[in-house]
Design a protein around this motif. Structure first.
Motif, PDB file in Angstrom:
ATOM      1  N   MET A  98       0.584  -0.885   0.211  1.00 12.55           N
ATOM      2  CA  MET A  98       0.202  -0.356  -0.403  1.00 12.55           C
ATOM      3  C   MET A  98       0.628   1.221   0.115  1.00 12.55           C
ATOM      4  SD  MET A  98      -3.557  -0.535  -0.309  1.00 12.55           S
ATOM      5  CE  MET A  98      -3.418   1.616  -0.015  1.00 12.55           C
ATOM      6  N   GLY A  99       1.932   0.870   0.874  1.00 10.95           N
ATOM      7  CA  GLY A  99       2.984   2.884   0.743  1.00 10.95           C
ATOM      8  C   GLY A  99       2.848   2.097  -0.657  1.00 10.95           C
ATOM      9  N   ALA A 100       3.657   1.535  -1.304  1.00 10.90           N
ATOM     10  CA  ALA A 100       4.201   1.379  -3.015  1.00 10.90           C
ATOM     11  C   ALA A 100       3.004   2.456  -3.408  1.00 10.90           C
ATOM     12  CB  ALA A 100       4.547   0.786  -3.336  1.00 10.90           C
ATOM     13  N   LEU A 101       1.659   1.987  -3.434  1.00 12.78           N
ATOM     14  CA  LEU A 101       0.575   2.538  -4.854  1.00 12.78           C
ATOM     15  C   LEU A 101       0.618   3.614  -3.773  1.00 12.78           C
ATOM     16  CD1 LEU A 101      -1.705  -0.657  -4.523  1.00 12.78           C
ATOM     17  CD2 LEU A 101      -0.630   0.336  -6.280  1.00 12.78           C
ATOM     18  N   GLU A 102       0.563   3.962  -1.909  1.00 10.44           N
ATOM     19  CA  GLU A 102       0.950   5.605  -2.623  1.00 10.44           C
ATOM     20  C   GLU A 102       1.616   6.570  -2.803  1.00 10.44           C
ATOM     21  OE1 GLU A 102       0.340   8.153   1.971  1.00 10.44           O
ATOM     22  OE2 GLU A 102       0.045   6.021   1.245  1.00 10.44           O
ATOM     23  N   PHE A 103       2.959   5.669  -2.946  1.00  8.68           N
ATOM     24  CA  PHE A 103       3.683   6.495  -3.474  1.00  8.68           C
ATOM     25  C   PHE A 103       3.622   6.978  -5.062  1.00  8.68           C
ATOM     26  CE2 PHE A 103       8.043   7.037  -5.986  1.00  8.68           C
ATOM     27  CZ  PHE A 103       9.019   7.375  -4.791  1.00  8.68           C
ATOM     28  N   VAL A 104       2.663   5.780  -5.820  1.00  5.87           N
ATOM     29  CA  VAL A 104       2.581   6.513  -7.405  1.00  5.87           C
ATOM     30  C   VAL A 104       1.207   7.045  -7.587  1.00  5.87           C
ATOM     31  CG1 VAL A 104       4.268   4.410  -8.106  1.00  5.87           C
ATOM     32  CG2 VAL A 104       1.815   4.025  -7.730  1.00  5.87           C
ATOM     33  N   GLY A 105       0.810   7.435  -6.955  1.00  4.93           N
ATOM     34  CA  GLY A 105      -0.346   8.677  -6.045  1.00  4.93           C
ATOM     35  C   GLY A 105      -1.861   6.876  -6.661  1.00  4.93           C
ATOM     36  N   LEU A 106      -1.639   5.796  -6.735  1.00  8.01           N
ATOM     37  CA  LEU A 106      -2.467   4.643  -6.911  1.00  8.01           C
ATOM     38  C   LEU A 106      -3.437   4.292  -5.994  1.00  8.01           C
ATOM     39  CD1 LEU A 106      -1.598   3.335 -10.006  1.00  8.01           C
ATOM     40  CD2 LEU A 106      -3.216   4.550  -9.924  1.00  8.01           C
ATOM     41  N   ALA A 107      -2.904   4.139  -4.461  1.00  8.06           N
ATOM     42  CA  ALA A 107      -3.418   3.858  -3.314  1.00  8.06           C
ATOM     43  C   ALA A 107      -4.998   3.641  -3.010  1.00  8.06           C
ATOM     44  CB  ALA A 107      -3.298   4.264  -1.968  1.00  8.06           C
ATOM     45  N   ASP A 108      -6.088   5.272  -3.880  1.00  6.24           N
ATOM     46  CA  ASP A 108      -7.572   5.252  -4.193  1.00  6.24           C
ATOM     47  C   ASP A 108      -7.757   3.497  -4.868  1.00  6.24           C
ATOM     48  OD1 ASP A 108      -7.518   6.583  -1.664  1.00  6.24           O
ATOM     49  OD2 ASP A 108      -7.865   8.149  -2.872  1.00  6.24           O
ATOM     50  N   HIS A 109      -7.266   2.885  -5.310  1.00  2.00           N
ATOM     51  CA  HIS A 109      -7.130   1.958  -6.761  1.00  2.00           C
ATOM     52  C   HIS A 109      -6.951   0.709  -6.562  1.00  2.00           C
ATOM     53  CE1 HIS A 109      -7.049   6.112  -8.165  1.00  2.00           C
ATOM     54  NE2 HIS A 109      -7.650   5.757  -9.895  1.00  2.00           N
ATOM     55  N   ALA A 110      -6.143   0.302  -5.151  1.00  2.00           N
ATOM     56  CA  ALA A 110      -6.274  -0.945  -4.755  1.00  2.00           C
ATOM     57  C   ALA A 110      -6.585  -2.103  -4.696  1.00  2.00           C
ATOM     58  CB  ALA A 110      -5.769  -0.816  -3.354  1.00  2.00           C
ATOM     59  N   GLY A 111      -7.884  -1.722  -4.916  1.00  2.21           N
ATOM     60  CA  GLY A 111      -8.952  -2.692  -4.693  1.00  2.21           C
ATOM     61  C   GLY A 111      -9.511  -3.205  -6.894  1.00  2.21           C
ATOM     62  N   ILE A 112      -8.817  -2.632  -6.927  1.00  2.00           N
ATOM     63  CA  ILE A 112      -9.648  -1.896  -8.404  1.00  2.00           C
ATOM     64  C   ILE A 112      -8.910  -3.272  -9.197  1.00  2.00           C
ATOM     65  CG2 ILE A 112     -10.108  -0.581 -10.773  1.00  2.00           C
ATOM     66  CD1 ILE A 112     -10.321   1.559  -8.446  1.00  2.00           C
ATOM     67  N   GLU A 113      -9.352  -4.452  -9.899  1.00  4.96           N
ATOM     68  CA  GLU A 113      -8.292  -4.782 -10.934  1.00  4.96           C
ATOM     69  C   GLU A 113      -7.968  -4.053 -12.182  1.00  4.96           C
ATOM     70  OE1 GLU A 113     -10.294  -7.842 -13.167  1.00  4.96           O
ATOM     71  OE2 GLU A 113     -11.091  -9.157 -11.001  1.00  4.96           O
ATOM     72  N   VAL A 114      -6.306  -5.063 -12.726  1.00  2.13           N
ATOM     73  CA  VAL A 114      -5.491  -3.524 -12.903  1.00  2.13           C
ATOM     74  C   VAL A 114      -6.176  -4.221 -14.445  1.00  2.13           C
ATOM     75  CG1 VAL A 114      -2.973  -3.179 -14.287  1.00  2.13           C
ATOM     76  CG2 VAL A 114      -3.410  -4.223 -11.560  1.00  2.13           C
ATOM     77  N   GLN A 115      -6.937  -4.387 -15.148  1.00  2.00           N
ATOM     78  CA  GLN A 115      -7.724  -4.674 -16.192  1.00  2.00           C
ATOM     79  C   GLN A 115      -8.443  -3.294 -17.121  1.00  2.00           C
ATOM     80  OE1 GLN A 115      -9.365  -8.028 -17.584  1.00  2.00           O
ATOM     81  NE2 GLN A 115     -10.272  -8.119 -15.407  1.00  2.00           N
ATOM     82  N   LEU A 116      -9.436  -3.037 -15.506  1.00  2.00           N
ATOM     83  CA  LEU A 116      -9.934  -2.568 -15.682  1.00  2.00           C
ATOM     84  C   LEU A 116      -9.610  -0.923 -15.539  1.00  2.00           C
ATOM     85  CD1 LEU A 116     -12.561  -3.564 -12.994  1.00  2.00           C
ATOM     86  CD2 LEU A 116     -12.887  -3.909 -15.974  1.00  2.00           C
ATOM     87  N   LEU A 117      -8.114  -0.498 -15.136  1.00  2.00           N
ATOM     88  CA  LEU A 117      -8.040   1.243 -15.105  1.00  2.00           C
ATOM     89  C   LEU A 117      -7.078   1.265 -16.578  1.00  2.00           C
ATOM     90  CD1 LEU A 117      -5.477   0.215 -12.211  1.00  2.00           C
ATOM     91  CD2 LEU A 117      -7.185   1.280 -12.673  1.00  2.00           C
ATOM     92  N   PRO A 118      -6.928   2.948 -17.061  1.00  2.00           N
ATOM     93  CA  PRO A 118      -6.197   3.057 -17.588  1.00  2.00           C
ATOM     94  C   PRO A 118      -4.692   3.015 -18.091  1.00  2.00           C
ATOM     95  CG  PRO A 118      -7.308   4.867 -16.036  1.00  2.00           C
ATOM     96  CD  PRO A 118      -7.503   3.707 -15.857  1.00  2.00           C
TER      97      PRO A 118
END
Length: 221
Positions: A131-151
């Motif tokens: 989660m810390g790594a996701l927060e660093f890249v600005g994606l903590a709010d997207h942690a539970g989303i399947e990657v295929q659904l992300l831009p």
């Protein structure tokens, strides 16, 4: 102090020479860029450094250790992380799960044997780091989303987060802004700069975007 030392590295595919006699050093904490036109051998050099290809001649030392004698599956344990020009993410896993996979070598239970159902204390530690790594890249709010659904730009960030979560000393970034629009390129450029400035990582970057290279690189090959 040099973290990476490459001497007279040569790679051939039959009668075709991808590159020959390449030598360079990368200092600890440096952001080192490799540039060149299509067909110059940049990707082949990267694949040799990440042990996808075995070079025909030359040597590579990582922190004084003979890098070419290390088994490919031990690279993460040596502190080497790599991103890919064509995304290397798992589309059906969430962003958090993708980043957790990058911590496999740090897990006592292991992602393969234990899935993501780790022991509670270990699970909290690894999930916190992911989660810390996701927060660093600005994606903590997207942690539970399947990657295929992300831009696309977000998927690139997930891959950077996974590299960061591996706790590397050397990060190999293969065209991190390839295929992005101007806004996405600016965001990833800022992230790459922060990897060096805030995390003090050593980064080797292959990139076609000269604007990005000139903005972030300490030295260029």
């Amino acid at each position: 102090m040099n973290l990476l030392e490459v001497r007279e590295l040569t790679l051939r595919f039959g009668a075709i020479t991808a590159f020959e006699g390449v030598s360079f050093d990368v200092s600890s904490g440096e952001l080192f860029a490799v540039i060149g036109p299509n067909g110059a051998g940049k990707s082949s050099l990267f694949n040799a450094l990440s042990r996808v290809y075995e070079p025909d001649a030359g040597s590579v030392l990582l922190d004084g250790r003979d890098f070419l004698r290390v088994r490919r599956d031990r690279l993460a344990e040596l502190g080497v992380a790599r991103s890919f020009q064509n995304l290397g993410v798992f589309p059906h896993l969430t962003a958090l799960e993708n980043v957790l996979v990058g911590r496999h070598h740090l897990m006592r239970t292991g992602v393969v044997r234990g899935g993501l159902g780790l022991g509670s204390r270990e699970e909290r530690r690894h999930r916190g780091a992911a989660m810390g790594a996701l927060e660093f890249v600005g994606l903590a709010d997207h942690a539970g989303i399947e990657v295929q659904l992300l831009p696309y730009g977000h998927r690139k960030r997930v891959e950077l987060a996974r590299c960061l979560a591996m706790e590397p000393t050397l990060m190999l970034l293969d065209e991190p802004v390839a295929g992005m629009n101007a806004g996405e390129r600016a965001e990833i450029t800022a992230l790459v700069r922060r990897l060096r400035d805030e995390r003090e990582l050593t980064v080797v970057l292959v990139e076609h975007d000269m604007g990005m290279v000139m903005e972030v690189a300490d030295r260029i090959l």
